[in-house]
Design an enzyme around this catalytic site. Structure first.
Site, PDB file in Angstrom:
ATOM      1  N   ARG A   1       0.822  -1.211   0.000  1.00  0.00           N
ATOM      2  CA  ARG A   1       0.000   0.000   0.000  1.00  0.00           C
ATOM      3  C   ARG A   1       0.854   1.257   0.000  1.00  0.00           C
ATOM      4  O   ARG A   1       0.362   2.347   0.270  1.00  0.00           O
ATOM      5  CB  ARG A   1      -0.947   0.015   1.182  1.00  0.00           C
ATOM      6  CG  ARG A   1      -0.270  -0.145   2.519  1.00  0.00           C
ATOM      7  CD  ARG A   1      -1.269   0.094   3.604  1.00  0.00           C
ATOM      8  NE  ARG A   1      -0.770  -0.354   4.883  1.00  0.00           N
ATOM      9  CZ  ARG A   1      -1.403  -0.161   6.013  1.00  0.00           C
ATOM     10  NH1 ARG A   1      -2.563   0.471   6.007  1.00  0.00           N
ATOM     11  NH2 ARG A   1      -0.923  -0.599   7.142  1.00  0.00           N
TER      12      ARG A   1
ATOM     13  N   ASP B   1      -6.357  -4.171   0.588  1.00  0.00           N
ATOM     14  CA  ASP B   1      -6.915  -3.158  -0.313  1.00  0.00           C
ATOM     15  C   ASP B   1      -5.970  -2.028  -0.696  1.00  0.00           C
ATOM     16  O   ASP B   1      -6.329  -1.142  -1.467  1.00  0.00           O
ATOM     17  CB  ASP B   1      -8.181  -2.556   0.330  1.00  0.00           C
ATOM     18  CG  ASP B   1      -7.902  -1.971   1.709  1.00  0.00           C
ATOM     19  OD1 ASP B   1      -6.715  -1.896   2.100  1.00  0.00           O
ATOM     20  OD2 ASP B   1      -8.873  -1.590   2.402  1.00  0.00           O
ATOM     21  N   GLY B   2      -4.783  -2.015  -0.111  1.00  0.00           N
ATOM     22  CA  GLY B   2      -3.843  -0.949  -0.469  1.00  0.00           C
ATOM     23  C   GLY B   2      -4.137   0.383   0.204  1.00  0.00           C
ATOM     24  O   GLY B   2      -3.506   1.390  -0.100  1.00  0.00           O
TER      25      GLY B   2
ATOM     26  N   ARG C   1       5.217   9.934   3.056  1.00  0.00           N
ATOM     27  CA  ARG C   1       6.416   9.707   3.863  1.00  0.00           C
ATOM     28  C   ARG C   1       7.651  10.125   3.069  1.00  0.00           C
ATOM     29  O   ARG C   1       7.638  10.093   1.831  1.00  0.00           O
ATOM     30  CB  ARG C   1       6.578   8.214   4.199  1.00  0.00           C
ATOM     31  CG  ARG C   1       5.325   7.546   4.669  1.00  0.00           C
ATOM     32  CD  ARG C   1       5.650   6.235   5.339  1.00  0.00           C
ATOM     33  NE  ARG C   1       5.946   5.142   4.411  1.00  0.00           N
ATOM     34  CZ  ARG C   1       5.983   3.876   4.796  1.00  0.00           C
ATOM     35  NH1 ARG C   1       5.778   3.548   6.060  1.00  0.00           N
ATOM     36  NH2 ARG C   1       6.239   2.923   3.928  1.00  0.00           N
TER      37      ARG C   1
ATOM     38  N   ASP D   1      10.889  -6.998   7.263  1.00  0.00           N
ATOM     39  CA  ASP D   1      10.443  -6.063   6.216  1.00  0.00           C
ATOM     40  C   ASP D   1      10.218  -4.672   6.807  1.00  0.00           C
ATOM     41  O   ASP D   1      10.014  -3.718   6.067  1.00  0.00           O
ATOM     42  CB  ASP D   1       9.159  -6.562   5.548  1.00  0.00           C
ATOM     43  CG  ASP D   1       8.050  -6.817   6.551  1.00  0.00           C
ATOM     44  OD1 ASP D   1       8.266  -7.594   7.487  1.00  0.00           O
ATOM     45  OD2 ASP D   1       6.967  -6.223   6.400  1.00  0.00           O
TER      46      ASP D   1
ATOM     47  N   ASP E   1       7.946   2.299   9.280  1.00  0.00           N
ATOM     48  CA  ASP E   1       6.664   1.597   9.378  1.00  0.00           C
ATOM     49  C   ASP E   1       6.047   1.680  10.773  1.00  0.00           C
ATOM     50  O   ASP E   1       6.109   0.743  11.561  1.00  0.00           O
ATOM     51  CB  ASP E   1       6.779   0.128   8.935  1.00  0.00           C
ATOM     52  CG  ASP E   1       6.663   0.016   7.420  1.00  0.00           C
ATOM     53  OD1 ASP E   1       6.643   1.063   6.743  1.00  0.00           O
ATOM     54  OD2 ASP E   1       6.577  -1.119   6.917  1.00  0.00           O
TER      55      ASP E   1
HETATM   56  P1  AMP Z   1       3.352  -4.292   7.983  1.00  0.00           P
HETATM   57  O1  AMP Z   1       4.006  -5.363   8.805  1.00  0.00           O
HETATM   58  O2  AMP Z   1       2.116  -3.718   8.561  1.00  0.00           O
HETATM   59  O3  AMP Z   1       4.341  -3.220   7.639  1.00  0.00           O
HETATM   60  O4  AMP Z   1       2.874  -4.936   6.595  1.00  0.00           O
HETATM   61  C1  AMP Z   1       3.282  -6.177   6.116  1.00  0.00           C
HETATM   62  C2  AMP Z   1       2.949  -6.314   4.651  1.00  0.00           C
HETATM   63  O5  AMP Z   1       1.546  -6.194   4.434  1.00  0.00           O
HETATM   64  C3  AMP Z   1       3.601  -5.283   3.742  1.00  0.00           C
HETATM   65  O6  AMP Z   1       3.924  -5.920   2.530  1.00  0.00           O
HETATM   66  C4  AMP Z   1       2.502  -4.283   3.543  1.00  0.00           C
HETATM   67  O7  AMP Z   1       2.646  -3.553   2.351  1.00  0.00           O
HETATM   68  C5  AMP Z   1       1.279  -5.172   3.489  1.00  0.00           C
HETATM   69  N1  AMP Z   1       0.049  -4.489   3.863  1.00  0.00           N
HETATM   70  C6  AMP Z   1      -0.325  -4.068   5.089  1.00  0.00           C
HETATM   71  N2  AMP Z   1      -1.534  -3.478   5.045  1.00  0.00           N
HETATM   72  C7  AMP Z   1      -1.948  -3.513   3.750  1.00  0.00           C
HETATM   73  C8  AMP Z   1      -3.104  -3.053   3.058  1.00  0.00           C
HETATM   74  N3  AMP Z   1      -4.113  -2.450   3.676  1.00  0.00           N
HETATM   75  N4  AMP Z   1      -3.148  -3.262   1.724  1.00  0.00           N
HETATM   76  C9  AMP Z   1      -2.153  -3.871   1.089  1.00  0.00           C
HETATM   77  N5  AMP Z   1      -1.059  -4.336   1.668  1.00  0.00           N
HETATM   78  C10 AMP Z   1      -0.926  -4.159   2.986  1.00  0.00           C
HETATM   79 MG    MG Z   2       5.794  -2.885   6.712  1.00  0.00          MG
END
Ligand code: AMP
Ligand code: MG
Length: 530
Positions: free
Chosen positions: A110, A142-143, A200, A272, A282
């Site tokens: 996203r 949903d991005g 960001r 990540d 993040d």
């Molecule tokens: P995070 O640990 O929250 O940083 O996210 C882990 C993974 O999930 C990353 O690849 C993010 O881009 C993806 N992600 C988290 N929330 C969404 C969202 N609402 N739509 C698409 N990808 C998401």
């Molecule tokens: Mg992340």
């Protein structure tokens, strides 16, 4: 600061990442596995009614940008409704270990980078939208991003910067006018929530996971290309990848010292979410220690295992670095060099922690053999966890303790610290005696060190912030912003700019978490749903 600020529309973007590294040949943004590419060109998906809710004047100054008026093309661009000349939007490909397990391809699900520009210091900065719509890396999601998590990311990025802690920044917060469906409590009752997009900013958003995916998928050519690129452009002066990895270890260690210093708990330290530049990146279910508790985490998703709790962060960062070492092994091929770099992490952290604690306590630097001093320090954390004691207030107030009163064991020595205790009857008489005994030893060491009180207090106050954006404060800004009132958000932005200074007029923002906030969602515990 000679040239006048420009409009975003006037910026000449220079997209080095895109220019230097291979693109995914397919423009298909449906979820899929991508190979042999560092990123996929992905346009943001437009939203219905963009409205600029917040703008970081300080970051804008650094970028030489002028605040856009409500109908400016810049607001459209910051909402993803318009791609300005020179922008080449893309989503990056990366993988990662989540909660200790290899998760395969993750990527910018996203986040969409718009382009890179030079700031006033000649530093390259990437502008990236978070919540700008689906990408090939969105998997089932949903991005998009909700307002509450976007306000939190916006506030905390800027707060961290002003605390002097390496971090990605946030330029703007835009409400989309659309709703996003989220099951905030993971209880099967999803709700519509207002959506938002944060822009960001960082020199690079490359993560440990960028390298992990290339080794996991056996793409050594691209691995070498990416390592060379990051070294050349972001670590100039280093030519040996082993030295580069050692430098990443040191930066990560220093970052952990900083997080521990201010009581910051990231909440989701997956690989990540680890920046290759050693930045805080993040902002999700993060939080700040209120009552001191080594096992505390704001992330309800991690409530069982507490993998990412406050006290484990340094260990987890080390573990994450071992994953990065594994990813770089095909290239560096020198186990000893990698191990030496990891040992460097431990040493940098240990030294940094010791120095940091000396500054927090206003004590001279101890020698490792000084057992009495080590005992004083470990005893402190036992005492702090005996009764609920606010981390930030305790350390800030410690500078006000009268050393002479503490030396002679006077009960009044405790007075400045009473504000830090959560329950009205705290500390108990027994604990008060233990505290007075501890303060006496502390005072003896201060006097033995010979530092003047003025110099010591200055040192302590420059290390122990008075103002942090506690979750309950952020939540008030969120509730108000959702109702169209951004006054609290603006107030927090002003407060956080000088977190180590006394700021008359902001004392109401420097207190303990109020009782009503103890269990209110968003105010102490948060889920990953964002
Ligand atoms: P995070 O640990 O929250 O940083 O996210 C882990 C993974 O999930 C990353 O690849 C993010 O881009 C993806 N992600 C988290 N929330 C969404 C969202 N609402 N739509 C698409 N990808 C998401
Ligand atoms: Mg992340």
């Amino acid at each position: 600061m000679s040239t006048p600020p420009r409009r975003l529309e006037e910026i000449e973007f220079d997209n080095l990442f895109v220019r230097s590294l291979p693109a995914d040949p397919s423009p298909d943004i449906r979820p899929r596995q991508v190979r042999h590419a560092a990123y996929t060109f992905t346009p943001p998906t437009p939203v219905s009614a963009p409205q600029l809710l917040a703008w970081s004047e300080r970051l804008a100054d650094q970028l030489g940008l002028r605040r856009p008026a409500p109908r400016d093309a810049a607001v459209e661009a910051l909402a993803g409704n318009r791609v300005l000349a020179g922008m080449q939007p893309y989503a990056a490909r990366y993988g990662g270990h989540q909660f200790g397990n290899w998760a395969g391809q993750l990527g910018d699900g996203r986040a969409i980078t718009l382009g890179e520009m030079m700031d006033r210091h000649g530093q390259r900065q990437e502008l990236q939208l978070k919540g700008a719509g689906p990408t090939p890396y969105s998997r089932h999601a949903d991005g998009r991003a909700v307002l509450r998590s976007s306000v939190r990311e916006f506030l905390c990025s800027e707060a961290m910067f002003h605390l002097g802690i390496p971090t990605t920044r946030a330029l703007s917060l835009v409400a989309t006018g659309d709703t996003v469906v989220r099951d905030m409590f993971y209880d099967g009752r999803p709700e519509h929530e207002p959506g938002a997009i944060v822009c960001r900013v960082a020199p690079s958003f490359v993560r440990f996971g960028h390298f992990e995916i290339l080794t996991a998928n056996d793409e050594p050519g691209l691995l070498k290309q990416l390592v060379d690129w990051v070294m050349h452009h972001h670590y100039p002066g280093l030519s040996d990848p082993a030295d580069w990895f050692a430098e990443i270890c040191c930066r990560t260690a220093r970052l952990m010292v900083d997080w521990m210093r201010v009581g910051f708990v990231h909440g989701v330290m997956n690989t990540d979410n680890m920046s290759i530049l050693g930045l805080t990146i993040d902002y999700g279910p993060y939080g700040w220690l209120e009552g001191v508790d080594m096992m505390w985490t704001p992330n309800t998703t991690d409530a069982q295992g507490r993998r990412y709790c406050y006290g484990r962060q340094p260990q987890i960062a080390y573990w994450n670095l071992t994953r990065l070492a594994g990813a770089l092994a095909p290239l560096i091929n020198d186990r000893d060099a990698l191990d030496a770099a990891l040992a460097g992490y431990e040493q940098t952290f240990a030294e940094g922690w010791s120095r940091m604690l000396s500054d927090k306590l206003g004590l001279p630097l101890p020698t490792p053999e000084d057992e009495q001093e080590q005992a004083l320090r470990s005893q402190l954390f036992v005492l702090l966890q005996q009764e609920e004691t606010d981390f930030t207030i305790f350390f800030r107030r410690l500078a006000q303790v009268d050393v002479d009163a503490a030396l002679s064991g006077e009960v009044s020595a405790l007075d400045p610290l009473l504000e830090a205790f959560y329950s009205p009857g705290s500390p108990s008489p027994e604990h008060a005696r233990a505290w007075l005994a501890w303060l006496q030893q502390w005072a003896q060491r201060i006097r033995a060190g010979g530092e003047t009180d003025v110099s010591r207090r200055t040192r302590m106050n420059a290390t122990n912030p008075k103002y942090i954006v506690r979750n309950w404060l952020a939540q008030r800004a969120i509730d108000d912003a959702a109702a169209g009132d951004t006054a609290m958000l603006e107030r927090l932005l002003v407060m956080m700019r000088t977190p180590y200074d006394e700021q008359p007029g902001f004392d109401d923002l420097a207190g303990k978490r109020p009782e009503w906030a103890r269990h209110k969602p968003g105010c102490s515990a948060l889920s990953c749903s964002s």
